[in-house]
Scaffold this motif. Structure first.
Motif, PDB file in Angstrom:
ATOM      1  N   GLN A   1       8.901  -2.041  -8.030  1.00 30.08           N
ATOM      2  CA  GLN A   1       9.874  -1.852  -6.956  1.00 30.08           C
ATOM      3  C   GLN A   1      11.214  -2.533  -7.249  1.00 30.08           C
ATOM      4  O   GLN A   1      12.250  -2.071  -6.825  1.00 30.08           O
ATOM      5  CB  GLN A   1       9.296  -2.361  -5.632  1.00 30.08           C
ATOM      6  CG  GLN A   1       7.820  -2.123  -5.400  1.00 30.08           C
ATOM      7  CD  GLN A   1       7.336  -0.748  -5.779  1.00 30.08           C
ATOM      8  OE1 GLN A   1       8.011   0.230  -5.510  1.00 30.08           O
ATOM      9  NE2 GLN A   1       6.193  -0.658  -6.412  1.00 30.08           N
TER      10      GLN A   1
ATOM     11  N   ARG B   1      10.776   0.068   5.899  1.00 34.56           N
ATOM     12  CA  ARG B   1       9.735   1.015   5.510  1.00 34.56           C
ATOM     13  C   ARG B   1      10.235   2.448   5.681  1.00 34.56           C
ATOM     14  O   ARG B   1      11.239   2.706   6.366  1.00 34.56           O
ATOM     15  CB  ARG B   1       8.491   0.819   6.373  1.00 34.56           C
ATOM     16  CG  ARG B   1       8.716   1.152   7.857  1.00 34.56           C
ATOM     17  CD  ARG B   1       7.537   0.806   8.725  1.00 34.56           C
ATOM     18  NE  ARG B   1       7.754   1.181  10.119  1.00 34.56           N
ATOM     19  CZ  ARG B   1       6.892   0.964  11.105  1.00 34.56           C
ATOM     20  NH1 ARG B   1       5.724   0.358  10.859  1.00 34.56           N
ATOM     21  NH2 ARG B   1       7.163   1.354  12.340  1.00 34.56           N
TER      22      ARG B   1
ATOM     23  N   TYR C   1      10.864  12.606   6.455  1.00 26.82           N
ATOM     24  CA  TYR C   1      10.858  11.207   6.047  1.00 26.82           C
ATOM     25  C   TYR C   1      11.945  10.476   6.828  1.00 26.82           C
ATOM     26  O   TYR C   1      13.104  10.911   6.852  1.00 26.82           O
ATOM     27  CB  TYR C   1      11.127  11.075   4.548  1.00 26.82           C
ATOM     28  CG  TYR C   1      10.014  11.639   3.689  1.00 26.82           C
ATOM     29  CD1 TYR C   1       9.237  10.809   2.889  1.00 26.82           C
ATOM     30  CD2 TYR C   1       9.731  13.006   3.679  1.00 26.82           C
ATOM     31  CE1 TYR C   1       8.207  11.314   2.114  1.00 26.82           C
ATOM     32  CE2 TYR C   1       8.707  13.527   2.913  1.00 26.82           C
ATOM     33  CZ  TYR C   1       7.948  12.672   2.136  1.00 26.82           C
ATOM     34  OH  TYR C   1       6.930  13.191   1.364  1.00 26.82           O
TER      35      TYR C   1
ATOM     36  N   ARG D   1       0.833  -1.184   0.000  1.00 30.16           N
ATOM     37  CA  ARG D   1       0.000   0.000   0.000  1.00 30.16           C
ATOM     38  C   ARG D   1       0.877   1.247   0.000  1.00 30.16           C
ATOM     39  O   ARG D   1       2.007   1.228   0.433  1.00 30.16           O
ATOM     40  CB  ARG D   1      -0.896   0.033   1.238  1.00 30.16           C
ATOM     41  CG  ARG D   1      -0.097   0.181   2.531  1.00 30.16           C
ATOM     42  CD  ARG D   1      -1.012   0.390   3.707  1.00 30.16           C
ATOM     43  NE  ARG D   1      -0.248   0.715   4.897  1.00 30.16           N
ATOM     44  CZ  ARG D   1      -0.783   1.210   6.006  1.00 30.16           C
ATOM     45  NH1 ARG D   1      -2.075   1.442   6.072  1.00 30.16           N
ATOM     46  NH2 ARG D   1      -0.037   1.484   7.054  1.00 30.16           N
ATOM     47  N   TRP D   2       0.339   2.313  -0.522  1.00 32.29           N
ATOM     48  CA  TRP D   2       0.992   3.596  -0.367  1.00 32.29           C
ATOM     49  C   TRP D   2      -0.060   4.693  -0.293  1.00 32.29           C
ATOM     50  O   TRP D   2      -1.206   4.507  -0.637  1.00 32.29           O
ATOM     51  CB  TRP D   2       2.052   3.851  -1.444  1.00 32.29           C
ATOM     52  CG  TRP D   2       1.548   4.106  -2.820  1.00 32.29           C
ATOM     53  CD1 TRP D   2       1.073   5.268  -3.332  1.00 32.29           C
ATOM     54  CD2 TRP D   2       1.506   3.141  -3.885  1.00 32.29           C
ATOM     55  NE1 TRP D   2       0.748   5.103  -4.631  1.00 32.29           N
ATOM     56  CE2 TRP D   2       1.000   3.812  -4.997  1.00 32.29           C
ATOM     57  CE3 TRP D   2       1.851   1.788  -4.000  1.00 32.29           C
ATOM     58  CZ2 TRP D   2       0.833   3.182  -6.214  1.00 32.29           C
ATOM     59  CZ3 TRP D   2       1.682   1.165  -5.208  1.00 32.29           C
ATOM     60  CH2 TRP D   2       1.182   1.858  -6.291  1.00 32.29           C
TER      61      TRP D   2
ATOM     62  N   ALA E   1       2.157   8.986   7.474  1.00 35.64           N
ATOM     63  CA  ALA E   1       1.985   7.836   6.577  1.00 35.64           C
ATOM     64  C   ALA E   1       3.174   6.895   6.660  1.00 35.64           C
ATOM     65  O   ALA E   1       4.251   7.245   7.169  1.00 35.64           O
ATOM     66  CB  ALA E   1       1.811   8.302   5.126  1.00 35.64           C
ATOM     67  N   THR E   2       2.961   5.685   6.155  1.00 42.96           N
ATOM     68  CA  THR E   2       4.010   4.682   6.000  1.00 42.96           C
ATOM     69  C   THR E   2       4.077   4.264   4.539  1.00 42.96           C
ATOM     70  O   THR E   2       3.044   4.008   3.919  1.00 42.96           O
ATOM     71  CB  THR E   2       3.727   3.443   6.870  1.00 42.96           C
ATOM     72  OG1 THR E   2       3.817   3.814   8.248  1.00 42.96           O
ATOM     73  CG2 THR E   2       4.732   2.337   6.584  1.00 42.96           C
ATOM     74  N   TRP E   3       5.285   4.204   3.985  1.00 38.26           N
ATOM     75  CA  TRP E   3       5.508   3.696   2.635  1.00 38.26           C
ATOM     76  C   TRP E   3       6.441   2.490   2.705  1.00 38.26           C
ATOM     77  O   TRP E   3       7.455   2.522   3.418  1.00 38.26           O
ATOM     78  CB  TRP E   3       6.152   4.765   1.752  1.00 38.26           C
ATOM     79  CG  TRP E   3       5.229   5.834   1.281  1.00 38.26           C
ATOM     80  CD1 TRP E   3       3.892   5.948   1.519  1.00 38.26           C
ATOM     81  CD2 TRP E   3       5.594   6.967   0.480  1.00 38.26           C
ATOM     82  NE1 TRP E   3       3.393   7.060   0.910  1.00 38.26           N
ATOM     83  CE2 TRP E   3       4.411   7.712   0.265  1.00 38.26           C
ATOM     84  CE3 TRP E   3       6.783   7.414  -0.066  1.00 38.26           C
ATOM     85  CZ2 TRP E   3       4.395   8.891  -0.484  1.00 38.26           C
ATOM     86  CZ3 TRP E   3       6.778   8.582  -0.817  1.00 38.26           C
ATOM     87  CH2 TRP E   3       5.597   9.314  -1.018  1.00 38.26           C
ATOM     88  N   THR E   4       6.104   1.469   1.971  1.00 33.50           N
ATOM     89  CA  THR E   4       6.951   0.283   1.929  1.00 33.50           C
ATOM     90  C   THR E   4       7.559   0.024   0.556  1.00 33.50           C
ATOM     91  O   THR E   4       8.394  -0.867   0.410  1.00 33.50           O
ATOM     92  CB  THR E   4       6.139  -0.960   2.335  1.00 33.50           C
ATOM     93  OG1 THR E   4       5.024  -1.119   1.453  1.00 33.50           O
ATOM     94  CG2 THR E   4       5.643  -0.859   3.758  1.00 33.50           C
ATOM     95  N   GLN E   5       7.161   0.793  -0.442  1.00 37.66           N
ATOM     96  CA  GLN E   5       7.582   0.500  -1.812  1.00 37.66           C
ATOM     97  C   GLN E   5       9.034   0.836  -2.103  1.00 37.66           C
ATOM     98  O   GLN E   5       9.552   0.479  -3.166  1.00 37.66           O
ATOM     99  CB  GLN E   5       6.667   1.207  -2.829  1.00 37.66           C
ATOM    100  CG  GLN E   5       6.763   2.725  -2.853  1.00 37.66           C
ATOM    101  CD  GLN E   5       5.781   3.397  -1.928  1.00 37.66           C
ATOM    102  OE1 GLN E   5       5.453   2.873  -0.872  1.00 37.66           O
ATOM    103  NE2 GLN E   5       5.304   4.581  -2.305  1.00 37.66           N
TER     104      GLN E   5
ATOM    105  N   GLY F   1       2.651  10.409  -5.280  1.00 31.31           N
ATOM    106  CA  GLY F   1       2.405   9.372  -4.288  1.00 31.31           C
ATOM    107  C   GLY F   1       3.540   8.406  -4.088  1.00 31.31           C
ATOM    108  O   GLY F   1       3.377   7.382  -3.438  1.00 31.31           O
ATOM    109  N   GLY F   2       4.717   8.710  -4.625  1.00 32.15           N
ATOM    110  CA  GLY F   2       5.866   7.867  -4.372  1.00 32.15           C
ATOM    111  C   GLY F   2       5.938   6.629  -5.231  1.00 32.15           C
ATOM    112  O   GLY F   2       6.576   5.640  -4.845  1.00 32.15           O
TER     113      GLY F   2
END
Length: 346
Positions: free
Chosen positions: A29, A235, A227, A8-9, A247-251, A295-296
């Motif tokens: 990714q 993450r 960040y 998710r992002w 927020a959290t980004w994992t990508q 959105g990354g």
């Protein structure tokens, strides 16, 4: 997390970050295109018989010169026993050494930031007798302007650190420090006033939002959002400057180093993902690149130069920086070198 795992992002809107979540296969990714060419050999001429040590610290000068600041570990993976070797280095865009300083002041140079006045901030993420566990601020000529923390003493409190990994100075002069190298460290973010006085800290060991396991890198976007490369949790976490979770980004993989350029493009260096010791199995090491403004989404990927890296060591870039021309620099701990990547065709 494999490349078939759904992630998710968070999508950014024109006025900030939307709470809407997207689900998408993590195909880009590992497999986004690589528009860069690697400059052959070790970039950066040290001169004489000096050789590169491990380095995770690289950042562009802020004076428009195109020069690059680096902190390396005195020809080895520590400056212990090398007190006569200056670890902080300035190179021109062709890799010629312009100046060096900081001899005898560091155990383990780790993170670096160059502020708008071209002052150079470097963290020392280990301690020895009378040195270490500090953050030092230098002028561009090597004059020591400020030292934060207690020399050689590790701890957790208003004016003390335990293996600080990275430092960042916000546009208003506020100082942010990622305090705690390794998953058993302090695992917090510390905010200080421009004069170094304590304002606040947030975070603790864990995997929930606002918790950390090895906060290893810091970057800030054009809207002032912070960040944090939460490396042990594989993450990114995003906060406002008061520590409020966004927020959290994992990508972007398992981030060791972060850099955000003037166009809000995020560069994330992953030096540890592999399938042998459980760190992000199925993810490739390398530098992932994506615009914060969309959105990354990871649109480019510079793979680890070590082909099929799959081991318990560290390969590829741990630190990452980008100059005004768009050239990417990867600071490598395991291979002990600095690599330069240029846009293909330029």
């Amino acid at each position: 997390m494999s490349t078939s795992t759904w992630i998710r992002w968070v999508v950014f809107s024109a006025v900030g970050i939307s709470t809407a979540l997207l689900n998408s296969p993590a195909t880009a990714q590992n497999h986004a295109p690589n528009p860069y060419t690697t400059v052959e050999g070790i970039w950066g001429k040290l001169g004489g018989d000096r050789t590169w040590g491990s380095t995770s610290a690289v950042f562009p000068a802020q004076d428009g010169s195109g020069n690059i600041w680096v902190a390396e570990r005195c020809g080895q993976n520590s400056c212990v026993g090398k007190e006569d070797v200056p670890p902080i280095l300035l190179f021109d865009s062709d890799g010629n050494l312009l100046k060096s300083f900081g001899a005898g002041m560091f155990v383990w140079p780790h993170g670096i930031f160059v502020d708008s006045e071209n002052n150079v901030w470097v963290t020392d993420a280990r301690g020895g007798v009378g040195i270490g566990h500090q953050v030092h601020k230098f002028s561009e000529d090597g004059e020591l302007l400020m030292s934060l923390g207690i020399a050689g003493v590790a701890g957790e409190g208003d004016g003390i650190f335990n293996q600080p990994s990275d430092v960042l100075v916000a546009p208003d002069g506020s100082i942010f420090i990622a305090d705690g190298h390794g998953s058993r460290g302090n695992n917090r973010i510390v905010k200080l006033a421009p004069n170094g006085s304590f304002i606040k800290a947030w975070g603790e060991t864990g995997q929930s939002a606002g918790q950390f396991r090895d906060p290893h890198a810091l970057a800030m976007d054009s809207q002032g959002r912070l960040y944090v490369g939460d490396r042990g949790n594989a993450r990114l976490q995003i906060f406002d400057q008061e520590g409020e979770y966004i927020a959290t980004w994992t990508q972007f993989g398992r981030p060791s180093g972060l850099f955000i350029d003037a166009n809000d493009v995020l560069y994330s260096a992953d030096s540890e993902s592999n399938a042998t010791w459980g760190a992000n199995p199925g993810w490739k090491r390398g530098i992932r690149i994506g615009s914060i403004r969309d959105g990354g989404f990871v649109s480019a990927f510079i793979p680890d130069p070590v082909v099929d890296a799959d081991n318990a060591g560290t390969t590829g870039a741990e630190g990452v920086a980008v100059d005004a021309m768009g050239n990417v620099y990867g600071a490598e701990v395991g291979p002990r070198m600095l690599r330069k990547y240029v846009i293909t065709g330029e």
